[in-house]
Design an enzyme around this catalytic site. Structure first.
Site, PDB file in Angstrom:
ATOM      1  N   ASP A  44     -19.658 -16.044  -4.235  1.00 28.69           N
ATOM      2  CA  ASP A  44     -19.785 -16.110  -2.779  1.00 28.69           C
ATOM      3  C   ASP A  44     -21.136 -16.593  -2.280  1.00 28.69           C
ATOM      4  OD1 ASP A  44     -21.453 -14.018  -3.411  1.00 28.69           O
ATOM      5  OD2 ASP A  44     -20.047 -12.467  -2.784  1.00 28.69           O
ATOM      6  N   GLU A  95     -14.089 -15.046  -9.797  1.00 24.52           N
ATOM      7  CA  GLU A  95     -14.367 -13.867  -8.952  1.00 24.52           C
ATOM      8  C   GLU A  95     -13.812 -14.097  -7.531  1.00 24.52           C
ATOM      9  OE1 GLU A  95     -18.251 -12.142  -7.323  1.00 24.52           O
ATOM     10  OE2 GLU A  95     -18.149 -11.151  -9.266  1.00 24.52           O
ATOM     11  N   GLU A 142     -22.073 -14.059   2.654  1.00 24.92           N
ATOM     12  CA  GLU A 142     -21.189 -14.083   1.480  1.00 24.92           C
ATOM     13  C   GLU A 142     -19.717 -13.905   1.837  1.00 24.92           C
ATOM     14  OE1 GLU A 142     -24.032 -12.423   1.695  1.00 24.92           O
ATOM     15  OE2 GLU A 142     -25.284 -13.253   0.097  1.00 24.92           O
ATOM     16  N   HIS A 197     -31.973  -7.047  -2.056  1.00 27.06           N
ATOM     17  CA  HIS A 197     -32.176  -8.452  -1.676  1.00 27.06           C
ATOM     18  C   HIS A 197     -31.313  -8.930  -0.523  1.00 27.06           C
ATOM     19  CE1 HIS A 197     -28.414 -10.197  -3.169  1.00 27.06           C
ATOM     20  NE2 HIS A 197     -28.489  -9.341  -4.166  1.00 27.06           N
ATOM     21  N   ARG A 226     -29.522 -10.299   2.689  1.00 33.96           N
ATOM     22  CA  ARG A 226     -30.077 -10.830   3.938  1.00 33.96           C
ATOM     23  C   ARG A 226     -29.953  -9.843   5.092  1.00 33.96           C
ATOM     24  NH1 ARG A 226     -30.593 -16.936   4.147  1.00 33.96           N
ATOM     25  NH2 ARG A 226     -30.709 -17.240   1.922  1.00 33.96           N
ATOM     26  N   HIS A 253     -37.130  -8.690  -6.135  1.00 36.28           N
ATOM     27  CA  HIS A 253     -36.560 -10.031  -5.944  1.00 36.28           C
ATOM     28  C   HIS A 253     -37.661 -11.013  -5.529  1.00 36.28           C
ATOM     29  CE1 HIS A 253     -34.013 -13.192  -4.175  1.00 36.28           C
ATOM     30  NE2 HIS A 253     -32.964 -12.642  -4.778  1.00 36.28           N
TER      31      HIS A 253
HETATM   32  C1  UD1 Z   1     -28.819 -15.548  -2.846  1.00 32.91           C
HETATM   33  C2  UD1 Z   1     -27.372 -15.596  -2.328  1.00 32.91           C
HETATM   34  C3  UD1 Z   1     -26.758 -14.213  -2.415  1.00 32.91           C
HETATM   35  C4  UD1 Z   1     -26.905 -13.616  -3.806  1.00 32.91           C
HETATM   36  C5  UD1 Z   1     -28.377 -13.632  -4.194  1.00 32.91           C
HETATM   37  C6  UD1 Z   1     -28.581 -13.109  -5.585  1.00 32.91           C
HETATM   38  C7  UD1 Z   1     -26.836 -17.145  -0.518  1.00 32.91           C
HETATM   39  C8  UD1 Z   1     -26.874 -17.388   0.940  1.00 32.91           C
HETATM   40  N1  UD1 Z   1     -27.369 -15.993  -0.943  1.00 32.91           N
HETATM   41  O1  UD1 Z   1     -29.573 -14.759  -1.935  1.00 32.91           O
HETATM   42  O2  UD1 Z   1     -25.366 -14.333  -2.098  1.00 32.91           O
HETATM   43  O3  UD1 Z   1     -26.439 -12.283  -3.779  1.00 32.91           O
HETATM   44  O4  UD1 Z   1     -28.853 -14.992  -4.131  1.00 32.91           O
HETATM   45  O5  UD1 Z   1     -29.929 -12.826  -5.850  1.00 32.91           O
HETATM   46  O6  UD1 Z   1     -26.340 -17.969  -1.254  1.00 32.91           O
HETATM   47  N2  UD1 Z   1     -36.782 -17.254  -4.742  1.00 32.91           N
HETATM   48  C9  UD1 Z   1     -37.737 -17.724  -5.630  1.00 32.91           C
HETATM   49  N3  UD1 Z   1     -37.380 -17.878  -6.949  1.00 32.91           N
HETATM   50  C10 UD1 Z   1     -36.131 -17.587  -7.415  1.00 32.91           C
HETATM   51  C11 UD1 Z   1     -35.169 -17.093  -6.502  1.00 32.91           C
HETATM   52  C12 UD1 Z   1     -35.516 -16.943  -5.173  1.00 32.91           C
HETATM   53  O7  UD1 Z   1     -38.866 -17.982  -5.257  1.00 32.91           O
HETATM   54  O8  UD1 Z   1     -35.887 -17.739  -8.599  1.00 32.91           O
HETATM   55  C13 UD1 Z   1     -37.161 -17.076  -3.309  1.00 32.91           C
HETATM   56  C14 UD1 Z   1     -37.314 -18.415  -2.559  1.00 32.91           C
HETATM   57  O9  UD1 Z   1     -38.414 -18.308  -1.708  1.00 32.91           O
HETATM   58  C15 UD1 Z   1     -36.027 -18.503  -1.743  1.00 32.91           C
HETATM   59  C16 UD1 Z   1     -35.773 -17.033  -1.442  1.00 32.91           C
HETATM   60  O10 UD1 Z   1     -36.133 -16.341  -2.633  1.00 32.91           O
HETATM   61  O11 UD1 Z   1     -36.202 -19.293  -0.577  1.00 32.91           O
HETATM   62  C17 UD1 Z   1     -34.355 -16.685  -1.057  1.00 32.91           C
HETATM   63  O12 UD1 Z   1     -33.413 -17.249  -1.951  1.00 32.91           O
HETATM   64  P1  UD1 Z   1     -31.901 -17.604  -1.429  1.00 32.91           P
HETATM   65  O13 UD1 Z   1     -31.115 -18.170  -2.560  1.00 32.91           O
HETATM   66  O14 UD1 Z   1     -31.979 -18.404  -0.182  1.00 32.91           O
HETATM   67  O15 UD1 Z   1     -31.325 -16.205  -1.006  1.00 32.91           O
HETATM   68  P2  UD1 Z   1     -31.140 -14.845  -1.792  1.00 32.91           P
HETATM   69  O16 UD1 Z   1     -31.512 -13.777  -0.854  1.00 32.91           O
HETATM   70  O17 UD1 Z   1     -31.803 -14.915  -3.125  1.00 32.91           O
HETATM   71  N1  UDP Z   2     -30.416  -8.483 -12.673  1.00 36.11           N
HETATM   72  C1  UDP Z   2     -31.331  -9.010 -13.591  1.00 36.11           C
HETATM   73  N2  UDP Z   2     -32.676  -8.743 -13.428  1.00 36.11           N
HETATM   74  C2  UDP Z   2     -33.139  -7.989 -12.401  1.00 36.11           C
HETATM   75  C3  UDP Z   2     -32.215  -7.466 -11.449  1.00 36.11           C
HETATM   76  C4  UDP Z   2     -30.859  -7.742 -11.608  1.00 36.11           C
HETATM   77  O1  UDP Z   2     -30.950  -9.694 -14.534  1.00 36.11           O
HETATM   78  O2  UDP Z   2     -34.366  -7.778 -12.311  1.00 36.11           O
HETATM   79  C5  UDP Z   2     -28.974  -8.788 -12.839  1.00 36.11           C
HETATM   80  C6  UDP Z   2     -28.010  -7.640 -12.678  1.00 36.11           C
HETATM   81  O3  UDP Z   2     -27.779  -6.976 -13.900  1.00 36.11           O
HETATM   82  C7  UDP Z   2     -26.743  -8.351 -12.174  1.00 36.11           C
HETATM   83  C8  UDP Z   2     -27.283  -9.525 -11.410  1.00 36.11           C
HETATM   84  O4  UDP Z   2     -28.636  -9.691 -11.800  1.00 36.11           O
HETATM   85  O5  UDP Z   2     -25.955  -8.863 -13.230  1.00 36.11           O
HETATM   86  C9  UDP Z   2     -27.183  -9.236  -9.940  1.00 36.11           C
HETATM   87  O6  UDP Z   2     -27.940 -10.146  -9.215  1.00 36.11           O
HETATM   88  P1  UDP Z   2     -28.315  -9.920  -7.704  1.00 36.11           P
HETATM   89  O7  UDP Z   2     -28.430  -8.452  -7.422  1.00 36.11           O
HETATM   90  O8  UDP Z   2     -29.492 -10.783  -7.436  1.00 36.11           O
HETATM   91  O9  UDP Z   2     -27.085 -10.575  -6.929  1.00 36.11           O
HETATM   92  P2  UDP Z   2     -25.648 -10.056  -6.439  1.00 36.11           P
HETATM   93  O10 UDP Z   2     -24.925  -9.488  -7.606  1.00 36.11           O
HETATM   94  O11 UDP Z   2     -25.868  -9.080  -5.336  1.00 36.11           O
HETATM   95  O12 UDP Z   2     -25.003 -11.307  -5.911  1.00 36.11           O
END
Ligand code: UD1
Ligand code: UDP
Length: 382
Positions: A99, A121, A135, A210, A212, A243
């Site tokens: 999602d 999923e 999502e 994490h 939003r 995160h």
């Molecule tokens: C995204 C997904 C969410 C998922 C989550 C898992 C969307 C809208 N959201 O949310 O569904 O549950 O990932 O974690 O698709 N960033 C880094 N390095 C990384 C990852 C993130 O710097 O490796 C920072 C960046 O500044 C980025 C911000 O995190 O702009 C947010 O990342 P983004 O993918 O937009 O949203 P998430 O909250 O991570």
């Molecule tokens: N996870 C990880 N390292 C971390 C925190 C979470 O590998 O420091 C794993 C966790 O076991 C799960 C996945 O990341 O499998 C979940 O990711 P996240 O919570 O970012 O996203 P969501 O599942 O809410 O989409």
């Protein structure tokens, strides 16, 4: 018979963890399947951690991530990038997961190219379009573009049937996260680096946040509750892999920086994280994946959200939805840390989400659909 070109498309940490078992399974049928991987890299470091762990080398990497990216940025960059990838690679099937915005953009780009879409999923719903945001709409929109729906549980299948999806196109497979988890968790796992300072004689409370819709004040409330928990329980140590989102990190630092028995660390590789879940007493999270993994490990989870698309573990009693209000979070954690009967009731290992064979079922369903297998594969029952 001509091989089927199957391209897996993903972009974030959880999609990578949950698609890795599928990608590895696709490689087992070289006579029938040509497997390809395209990543948007909506996440960069957190995605790379997973690619390295499972030794997956993408054929295409769009590298779209930017700090503070908006939903418009992610959607438009992924859509335009995937247009080019699909034009040059010409896959027969595109697999997307879950999602995220990458999921929706991947399904839309595949539809524009008239490529078959498989949704891994599929069928999770809260029925609230703003929770989780975005999502819930990402998965509904992806669902309406999908030709094959890999539903993790029978509840997810029922959601799809209610929306009029043809039952022939739905396969109940279990969740691939359980495949990944079972490969990774071991009783004798050794913690190194930043984790070597964990005091395992204490009770470990593991935290992740994490979402939003929780950014800002809701997260601040949760962190204030965490502070009260370590102050009141001297035998508790909180481990919090924070995160990468700067909007999360800022508030964490303000509320929890420099506190005794609160260990703030960078996002962990999946291997130490999964093994840390296995050693934790209690988990507080707004994550989707963690809600699926923890019940399989017999760990109680307090979910820092008002809704969940994963009702199975709530019904089974191993997961509780508590929201983000400071008093509610503190109160729910306090009960589990001080009442052993209540704790035991929640800490029974159950795995309503899968049996570790979901990826096999998904790939068999693809082989059946493309006439490499004559019988429709058996389904997962939870
Ligand atoms: C995204 C997904 C969410 C998922 C989550 C898992 C969307 C809208 N959201 O949310 O569904 O549950 O990932 O974690 O698709 N960033 C880094 N390095 C990384 C990852 C993130 O710097 O490796 C920072 C960046 O500044 C980025 C911000 O995190 O702009 C947010 O990342 P983004 O993918 O937009 O949203 P998430 O909250 O991570
Ligand atoms: N996870 C990880 N390292 C971390 C925190 C979470 O590998 O420091 C794993 C966790 O076991 C799960 C996945 O990341 O499998 C979940 O990711 P996240 O919570 O970012 O996203 P969501 O599942 O809410 O989409």
């Amino acid at each position: 018979m001509k091989k089927v070109k199957v391209m897996s498309v993903f972009g974030t940490r959880p999609e990578a963890i949950k698609m890795a078992p599928v990608v590895l399974e696709l490689y087992k049928y070289p006579d029938a399947i040509e497997p390809l991987v395209a990543v948007t890299a909506q996440h960069r470091e957190m995605l790379d951690q997973v690619l390295n762990l499972f030794n997956i080398r993408p054929n295409f990497d769009l590298n779209i991530m930017s700090e503070g990216q908006t939903l418009f940025d992610i959607t438009s960059r992924a859509l335009l990038g995937l247009d080019k990838v699909f034009s040059s690679a010409t896959p027969d099937v595109v697999l997307v997961h879950g999602d995220t915005t990458t999921t929706f953009a991947g399904a839309l780009a595949a539809y524009y190219h008239q490529i078959e879409v498989g949704h891994v999923e599929a069928g999770l719903r809260t029925q609230n379009k703003f929770s989780p945001y975005p999502e819930e709409m990402n998965r509904r929109l992806t669902g309406s573009l999908a030709d094959l729906n890999f539903a993790p549980t029978s509840t997810a299948k029922e959601n799809l049937l209610r929306e009029g999806v043809d039952s022939e196109k739905i396969f109940v497979t279990g969740n691939t996260v359980i495949d990944a988890l079972y490969q990774i968790v071991r009783a004798d796992f050794e913690f190194t680096d930043a984790l070597s300072r964990i005091d395992f004689s204490k009770r470990i409370v593991l935290v992740t946040t994490h979402r939003r819709e929780n950014l800002g004040e809701p997260m601040r409330q949760v962190y204030k509750a965490l502070k009260a928990i370590v102050e009141d329980f001297s035998d508790v140590e909180i481990i919090f892999p924070v995160h990468k989102n700067p909007k999360v990190r800022e508030v964490v630092k303000e509320e929890l920086g420099d506190l005794e028995r609160v260990i703030l660390i960078d996002p962990l590789d999946y291997e130490p994280f999964a093994n840390l879940m296995n050693r934790a007493t209690l988990i507080l999270t707004d994550s989707g994946g963690v809600q699926e993994e923890a019940p399989a490990l017999g760990k109680p989870v307090l979910v820092l959200r008002d809704t969940t698309e994963r009702p199975e573990a709530v019904d089974a009693g191993t997961v509780k939805l508590i929201g983000t209000n400071q008093d509610k979070v503190y109160g729910a954690a306090k009960i589990l840390l001080s009442d052993s009967a209540q704790y035991r009731k929640m800490a029974e290992a159950r795995s309503p989400y899968g049996d570790g064979h979901a990826a096999e079922r998904i790939v068999k369903a693809l082989l059946w659909r493309h006439k490499f297998l004559s019988n429709r594969p058996d389904e997962f029952t939870n």
